[in-house]
Design a protein around this motif. Structure first.
Motif, PDB file in Angstrom:
ATOM      1  N   LEU A   1      -7.488  -1.676  27.058  1.00 51.10           N
ATOM      2  CA  LEU A   1      -7.899  -1.923  25.676  1.00 51.10           C
ATOM      3  C   LEU A   1      -6.652  -1.989  24.818  1.00 51.10           C
ATOM      4  N   ILE A   2      -6.474  -3.091  24.106  1.00 48.35           N
ATOM      5  CA  ILE A   2      -5.318  -3.262  23.222  1.00 48.35           C
ATOM      6  C   ILE A   2      -5.787  -3.102  21.782  1.00 48.35           C
ATOM      7  N   ILE A   3      -5.216  -2.116  21.097  1.00 45.59           N
ATOM      8  CA  ILE A   3      -5.501  -1.907  19.677  1.00 45.59           C
ATOM      9  C   ILE A   3      -4.221  -2.146  18.886  1.00 45.59           C
ATOM     10  N   LEU A   4      -4.388  -2.607  17.672  1.00 44.88           N
ATOM     11  CA  LEU A   4      -3.251  -3.006  16.843  1.00 44.88           C
ATOM     12  C   LEU A   4      -3.016  -2.057  15.676  1.00 44.88           C
ATOM     13  N   GLU A   5      -3.876  -1.065  15.554  1.00 47.68           N
ATOM     14  CA  GLU A   5      -3.738  -0.048  14.518  1.00 47.68           C
ATOM     15  C   GLU A   5      -4.123   1.298  15.115  1.00 47.68           C
ATOM     16  N   ALA A   6      -3.573   2.360  14.542  1.00 45.88           N
ATOM     17  CA  ALA A   6      -3.880   3.712  15.022  1.00 45.88           C
ATOM     18  C   ALA A   6      -4.560   4.518  13.925  1.00 45.88           C
ATOM     19  N   ASP A   7      -5.438   3.858  13.161  1.00 48.25           N
ATOM     20  CA  ASP A   7      -6.183   4.550  12.109  1.00 48.25           C
ATOM     21  C   ASP A   7      -7.351   5.313  12.731  1.00 48.25           C
TER      22      ASP A   7
ATOM     23  N   ILE B   1     -19.935  -1.344  10.866  1.00 48.04           N
ATOM     24  CA  ILE B   1     -19.510  -2.506  11.649  1.00 48.04           C
ATOM     25  C   ILE B   1     -20.776  -3.269  12.007  1.00 48.04           C
ATOM     26  N   THR B   2     -21.042  -4.335  11.282  1.00 45.71           N
ATOM     27  CA  THR B   2     -22.283  -5.081  11.475  1.00 45.71           C
ATOM     28  C   THR B   2     -22.050  -6.417  12.164  1.00 45.71           C
ATOM     29  N   ASN B   3     -21.105  -7.188  11.647  1.00 46.83           N
ATOM     30  CA  ASN B   3     -20.832  -8.519  12.183  1.00 46.83           C
ATOM     31  C   ASN B   3     -19.714  -8.443  13.219  1.00 46.83           C
ATOM     32  N   ILE B   4     -20.058  -8.766  14.454  1.00 42.73           N
ATOM     33  CA  ILE B   4     -19.102  -8.707  15.558  1.00 42.73           C
ATOM     34  C   ILE B   4     -19.022 -10.076  16.212  1.00 42.73           C
ATOM     35  N   THR B   5     -17.812 -10.525  16.478  1.00 45.54           N
ATOM     36  CA  THR B   5     -17.605 -11.770  17.212  1.00 45.54           C
ATOM     37  C   THR B   5     -16.895 -11.453  18.512  1.00 45.54           C
ATOM     38  N   VAL B   6     -17.511 -11.854  19.624  1.00 45.06           N
ATOM     39  CA  VAL B   6     -16.927 -11.682  20.953  1.00 45.06           C
ATOM     40  C   VAL B   6     -16.393 -13.041  21.389  1.00 45.06           C
ATOM     41  N   VAL B   7     -15.105 -13.089  21.692  1.00 48.83           N
ATOM     42  CA  VAL B   7     -14.432 -14.362  21.953  1.00 48.83           C
ATOM     43  C   VAL B   7     -13.938 -14.414  23.391  1.00 48.83           C
ATOM     44  N   GLY B   8     -14.171 -15.533  24.025  1.00 48.27           N
ATOM     45  CA  GLY B   8     -13.576 -15.843  25.319  1.00 48.27           C
ATOM     46  C   GLY B   8     -12.882 -17.187  25.236  1.00 48.27           C
ATOM     47  N   GLY B   9     -11.988 -17.442  26.176  1.00 53.25           N
ATOM     48  CA  GLY B   9     -11.365 -18.760  26.255  1.00 53.25           C
ATOM     49  C   GLY B   9     -10.259 -19.009  25.266  1.00 53.25           C
ATOM     50  N   THR B  10      -9.726 -17.976  24.640  1.00 51.23           N
ATOM     51  CA  THR B  10      -8.526 -18.175  23.825  1.00 51.23           C
ATOM     52  C   THR B  10      -7.414 -18.723  24.700  1.00 51.23           C
ATOM     53  N   HIS B  11      -7.390 -18.268  25.941  1.00 53.06           N
ATOM     54  CA  HIS B  11      -6.588 -18.898  26.991  1.00 53.06           C
ATOM     55  C   HIS B  11      -7.572 -19.490  27.993  1.00 53.06           C
TER      56      HIS B  11
ATOM     57  N   PHE C   1      -3.164 -23.230  27.758  1.00 52.35           N
ATOM     58  CA  PHE C   1      -3.212 -23.990  26.511  1.00 52.35           C
ATOM     59  C   PHE C   1      -2.740 -25.403  26.797  1.00 52.35           C
ATOM     60  N   LEU C   2      -2.968 -26.299  25.851  1.00 55.86           N
ATOM     61  CA  LEU C   2      -2.552 -27.687  26.030  1.00 55.86           C
ATOM     62  C   LEU C   2      -1.146 -27.936  25.515  1.00 55.86           C
ATOM     63  N   GLU C   3      -0.817 -27.377  24.350  1.00 53.66           N
ATOM     64  CA  GLU C   3       0.506 -27.598  23.775  1.00 53.66           C
ATOM     65  C   GLU C   3       1.216 -26.294  23.399  1.00 53.66           C
ATOM     66  N   GLU C   4       0.499 -25.388  22.773  1.00 51.43           N
ATOM     67  CA  GLU C   4       1.076 -24.119  22.357  1.00 51.43           C
ATOM     68  C   GLU C   4       0.058 -23.002  22.569  1.00 51.43           C
ATOM     69  N   ASP C   5       0.554 -21.784  22.691  1.00 51.03           N
ATOM     70  CA  ASP C   5      -0.309 -20.628  22.897  1.00 51.03           C
ATOM     71  C   ASP C   5      -1.146 -20.378  21.638  1.00 51.03           C
ATOM     72  N   LEU C   6      -2.464 -20.552  21.769  1.00 51.18           N
ATOM     73  CA  LEU C   6      -3.349 -20.338  20.624  1.00 51.18           C
ATOM     74  C   LEU C   6      -3.258 -18.913  20.119  1.00 51.18           C
TER      75      LEU C   6
ATOM     76  N   TYR D   1      -2.120 -12.831  16.731  1.00 50.17           N
ATOM     77  CA  TYR D   1      -3.268 -12.849  17.631  1.00 50.17           C
ATOM     78  C   TYR D   1      -4.523 -13.369  16.937  1.00 50.17           C
ATOM     79  N   LEU D   2      -5.331 -14.086  17.690  1.00 54.02           N
ATOM     80  CA  LEU D   2      -6.591 -14.617  17.165  1.00 54.02           C
ATOM     81  C   LEU D   2      -7.491 -13.516  16.616  1.00 54.02           C
ATOM     82  N   CYS D   3      -7.535 -12.368  17.282  1.00 52.52           N
ATOM     83  CA  CYS D   3      -8.456 -11.312  16.868  1.00 52.52           C
ATOM     84  C   CYS D   3      -8.169 -10.784  15.469  1.00 52.52           C
ATOM     85  N   THR D   4      -6.953 -11.046  14.949  1.00 54.72           N
ATOM     86  CA  THR D   4      -6.626 -10.555  13.606  1.00 54.72           C
ATOM     87  C   THR D   4      -7.316 -11.359  12.505  1.00 54.72           C
ATOM     88  N   LEU D   5      -8.077 -12.386  12.882  1.00 56.20           N
ATOM     89  CA  LEU D   5      -8.906 -13.052  11.878  1.00 56.20           C
ATOM     90  C   LEU D   5     -10.042 -12.152  11.413  1.00 56.20           C
TER      91      LEU D   5
END
Length: 287
Positions: A113-119, A2-12, A55-60, A151-155
């Motif tokens: 902590l929300i995880i989307l896979e149980a691998d 795991i080398t490239n990590i993006t930490v995101v804020g402000g999705t809401h 959000f302004l119009e829809e949930d990002l 979810y945005l994080c699934t990018l």
């Protein structure tokens, strides 16, 4: 690795802990202990941040399903989702190894902590975070394949969310921020161990596996007939058993839970007001 990590804020745009953490790391730098990692800090919905609204119009954070990303965008958030998919993706082919999206809730969920896979990766991550933060909750939302979530994080090739509350919308609380910061560092510590094959053998930990959302009782005009019962309010991740009070109706009646024992969370979440979601349910398991 795991080398490239993006930490995101402000999705809401009114969930301030992630916004402030990203701003702090952009201004002062990511802690030096993580210099071996390529960490990018990003504010995803600047317009919503500026307006201090979810959000302004829809949930990002619901715009990233394959179907929506292949559809002509209509709203501001849908157009932003397409732009972020181009910037970070496309989804399924991203160079981001791990995306950490940080959120707040008005519900009393503590540090979750929300995880989307149980691998294997996410199982080890969950156990490590729980070891480092015994007070943390682990929420597993693997009711659908990872790529089908909006979810945005699934990018990212892998994506997780930090969800911390209770915190009012648009407000920054120091205690909630510190829990957010602590969990973010625990995740990065795990990545360093994972990359060096040094993750210790850890016992299974308790997790909560999402089932479904429960809505408020409504009349024929779509108006609410009840509110959360005081016994349920602020009881996130505590067992709700048959016969326990759930709703207090405006006519003075008490509605009781009629199903199997479940673990409610996102109880009375302000952001779900328009959807009339009263709470989400989960089973308790070990991972």
């Amino acid at each position: 690795m795991i080398t490239n990590i993006t930490v995101v804020g402000g999705t809401h745009g009114n969930e301030t802990s992630g916004i402030q953490l990203v701003r702090n790391w952009q201004r002062f730098g990511v802690p030096a202990a993580y210099q071996a990692l390529n960490i990018d800090c990003y504010l995803s919905n600047q317009a919503a941040i500026d307006a201090n609204v979810r959000f302004l119009e829809e949930d990002l954070n619901r715009q990233f399903t394959p179907a929506l990303l292949n559809k002509q965008p209509q709203s501001q958030e849908a157009r932003l989702a397409h732009a972020l998919n181009q910037h970070w993706g496309p989804k399924g082919s991203s160079e981001i190894d791990l995306m950490i999206d940080i959120h707040n809730t008005t519900s009393a969920m503590g540090a979750t902590l929300i995880i989307l896979e149980a691998d294997e990766f996410h199982t080890q991550l969950a156990r490590y975070v729980k070891q480092q933060m015994p007070e943390a909750n682990i929420l597993v939302e693997d009711e659908k394949p990872y790529a089908e979530h909006g979810y945005l994080c699934t990018l990212g090739q892998r994506g997780i969310m930090i969800e911390v509350g209770a915190q009012p919308q648009g407000v920054l609380r120091a205690d909630v921020y510190e829990l957010t910061h602590k969990m973010a560092l625990a995740i990065l510590d795990f990545v360093l161990l994972y990359n060096s094959n040094s993750v210790p053998a850890l016992p299974p930990c308790d997790v909560f596996r999402f089932i479904e959302n429960i809505t408020f009782p409504l009349d024929e005009q779509g108006e609410r007939l009840a509110m959360i019962h005081p016994a349920l309010q602020d009881s996130d991740f505590k067992p709700l058993t048959q016969g326990d009070p759930v709703f207090t109706t405006f006519s003075g009646q008490v509605e009781q839970w009629q199903g199997d024992t479940i673990y409610p969370h996102f109880i009375n979440e302000a952001a779900y007001h328009k959807l009339h979601v009263a709470f989400a349910t989960a089973t308790k398991a070990q991972l």
